[in-house]
Design an enzyme around this catalytic site. Structure first.
Site, PDB file in Angstrom:
ATOM      1  N   GLU A   1       0.805  -1.337  -0.105  1.00  0.00           N
ATOM      2  CA  GLU A   1       0.007  -0.037   0.074  1.00  0.00           C
ATOM      3  C   GLU A   1       0.818   1.302  -0.131  1.00  0.00           C
ATOM      4  O   GLU A   1       0.600   2.077   0.884  1.00  0.00           O
ATOM      5  CB  GLU A   1      -0.901   0.021   1.295  1.00  0.00           C
TER       6      GLU A   1
ATOM      7  N   GLU B   1      -6.522  -7.857  -1.792  1.00  0.00           N
ATOM      8  CA  GLU B   1      -7.252  -7.920  -0.311  1.00  0.00           C
ATOM      9  C   GLU B   1      -8.550  -7.553  -0.240  1.00  0.00           C
ATOM     10  O   GLU B   1      -8.904  -6.249  -0.613  1.00  0.00           O
ATOM     11  CB  GLU B   1      -6.384  -6.885   0.411  1.00  0.00           C
TER      12      GLU B   1
END
Length: 568
Positions: A77, A157
């Site tokens: 991320e 995810e």
């Protein structure tokens, strides 16, 4: 098959996002960046990790194949790691990519971000860009298709639930109905999906992470919020591995959407043994705070002019202290009415002891958190010394015990300078700085607990004053043991009617294994004890209780994560 996330940063609501605490020993350290000293250490970590798993890759040019590793993630991320839409340090991502290849990773590489929030800011070299999300699934899928129109879609995810923080009022969940809608949206665009999490887990020991309330550098009180011990996550498989309605929904939807489903064999679901309720544990021995500190060896003590964070100590071969508690000790005259002041924020929870007796109020609720001396939420806090000062005109021992409640695993770049203890400013008494503190590292490692030989008979009625203590008892497990040799799981219940509420805050060790922290602030009100930690006969239970504790521990077969409320 498996996706490999070697880090060094992986978030995961894990302590410091997987970055080892010893990396805070040297200052300055600019984490997750092209800063040379950080990249040197990152390369060392990646070398060690990859050397242990590269033989597990599905395919390599040398001919090795058949292992479970099919993809490897570059950092995590990274599009979120910065401020606003300012450019991210992509040279660092390129460095990490080069190390992965150099160390022998031959799998497909990918990056992972939330497309509507950060676009492709965390992607390099057009490696596969994947998506993270729960809400706004249709928008996220549309956005990643716009950014990579000719690439396959992988949701690396899909968040089927959420995690909790201490002091929150509720346990965060995602309903089965919403779960089905989001998963259906993923399948409808022919995307692949990885559930994060599919199986809930546990932040054993002191390895829970934390978060910073706010966004893009703007923070909200109390800013820092530590994660609870349970990582059940409201996932399809629970913390203890039990099936849920989401598990059944997943199996049903895969069968409906997968064109190859009927061509494959499907073994029966493994039987999962239910949790059990064991007999109560009576605590018959204890060690009071003063005697605990007396057992800390000299090599874990240093005298330094100014209060210094635990990571800067020279213990552990010059790597500092990463976890546990640190005591700042000084002997000096104390008089009623004197005002103790800690400049800046303590990191994280402070208990003030005079000659081993706690004198400041506990932090047990949100109200305590926002106003009490010793809370990390209160900057430049002041505390008037009034009690337990008899005979202190000539000098008493003042201890400030600070608990590291876990380092943040997510945040802006400045949030990663998160040393623990007292270090943001002076400690003052009546506005006069106090220097020359003895620093005592209380790491609470199981091997140290095993050496303690100064246990005393324990009576709850004689120890009703607040203050840290160690308590010891024995859990008797009677046979017969199941044929597989594994005893049932159970849960420490600290929310029952009979004495459980006296367990205020602390950590529990079962046969030397630290199963994690508990706190009456909730929302979590039970601690998971895996059956494999137990054995037939006598099982040692040791509790480090910060404030009070009970003389009995009770168990339940039903976990209590708090009142469930849909997370938004």
């Amino acid at each position: 098959l498996a996706l490999l996330r070697p880090g060094p940063y992986i978030c995961g609501e894990w302590e410091f996002g997987g970055i080892p605490g010893w990396m805070l020993h040297d200052h300055p350290m600019f984490f997750r960046s092209s800063f040379g000293p950080y990249q040197e250490r990152a390369e060392i970590i990646l070398h060690e990790v990859i050397s242990r798993v590269k033989h597990l890759q599905f395919y390599t040019e040398s001919g090795s194949k058949g292992g479970p590793l099919i993809m490897t993630q570059i950092e995590n991320e990274y599009g979120n790691y910065g401020y606003g839409d300012h450019p991210r340090d992509k040279e660092h991502l390129k460095f990490l990519k080069s190390v992965l290849r150099q160390e022998g990773i031959e799998t497909l590489l990918f990056t992972s971000d939330t497309p509507t929030l950060t676009g492709d800011w965390g992607n390099i070299d057009y490696e596969l860009m994947t998506a993270n999300f729960k809400w706004k699934s249709e928008q996220e899928l549309q956005r990643i298709k716009e950014l990579r129109p000719n690439a396959p879609i992988l949701v690396s995810e899909f968040w089927p639930g959420w995690f909790d923080h201490w002091f929150e009022p509720n346990h965060n969940i995602l309903s089965e109905e919403d779960f089905r809608v989001i998963l259906g949206n993923i399948f409808n665009v022919n995307a692949s999906v990885n559930f994060y999490m599919f199986h809930g887990g546990t932040n054993f020991a002191f390895m829970n992470g934390a978060n910073i309330l706010g966004y893009s550098g703007a923070e909200l009180s109390p800013s820092y919020v530590p994660d609870v011990t349970s990582y059940d996550y409201d996932a399809p498989l629970t913390e203890s591995g039990q099936y849920t309605a989401k598990y059944n929904a997943t199996a049903e939807m895969i069968a409906a959407y997968d064109p190859l489903y009927d061509l494959l064999s499907h073994p029966p679901m493994p039987a999962i043994a239910p949790a059990s309720t064991y007999s109560d544990v009576s605590f018959t021995e204890f060690i009071p705070y003063w005697d605990i500190i007396e057992k800390i060896p000299e090599q874990f003590r240093e005298v330094l002019a100014k209060p210094t964070p635990m990571e800067k100590l020279e213990i552990n071969n010059g790597n500092g202290q990463s976890y546990g508690y640190i005591v700042y000790r000084k002997t000096l005259p104390l008089l009623p009415g004197m005002v103790l002041k800690i400049r800046g924020h303590p990191r994280d929870l402070v208990q003030v002891m005079v000659n081993g007796v706690e004198v400041n109020p506990p932090v047990l609720s949100v109200g305590d958190l926002l106003r009490n001396f010793g809370s990390w939420a209160v900057r430049d806090a002041e505390f008037e010394l009034l009690s337990h000062l008899e005979g202190c005109e000539a000098g008493c021992t003042l201890d400030l015990m600070v608990e590291n409640l876990g380092r943040a695993n997510f945040g802006s770049p400045h949030n990663f300078d998160q040393k623990k203890g007292l270090w943001e400013g002076d400690v003052l008494l009546d506005d006069q700085p106090l220097d020359d503190w003895e620093h005592i590292a209380v790491e609470m490692k199981p091997e140290w607990l095993a050496t303690l030989d100064n246990w005393q008979p324990y009576s709850l009625e004689d120890n009703l004053h607040y203050g840290p203590r160690l308590l010891k008892g024995s859990l008797t497990v009677e046979g017969p043991v199941p044929e597989n040799g594994l005893l049932p799981d159970t849960f420490f219940d600290y929310d029952c009617d009979e004495g459980c509420m006296d367990w205020k805050h602390g950590a529990v060790f079962v046969n030397g294994f630290n199963i994690g922290r508990y706190h009456q602030a909730g929302p979590q009100k039970s601690l998971y004890i895996p059956g494999p930690l137990l054995h037939e006969g006598e099982n040692e239970i040791i509790v480090f209780e910060n404030y009070l504790g009970s003389d009995v521990m009770k168990f339940t077969n039903i976990p209590n994560y708090g009142r469930p409320v849909k997370h938004v």
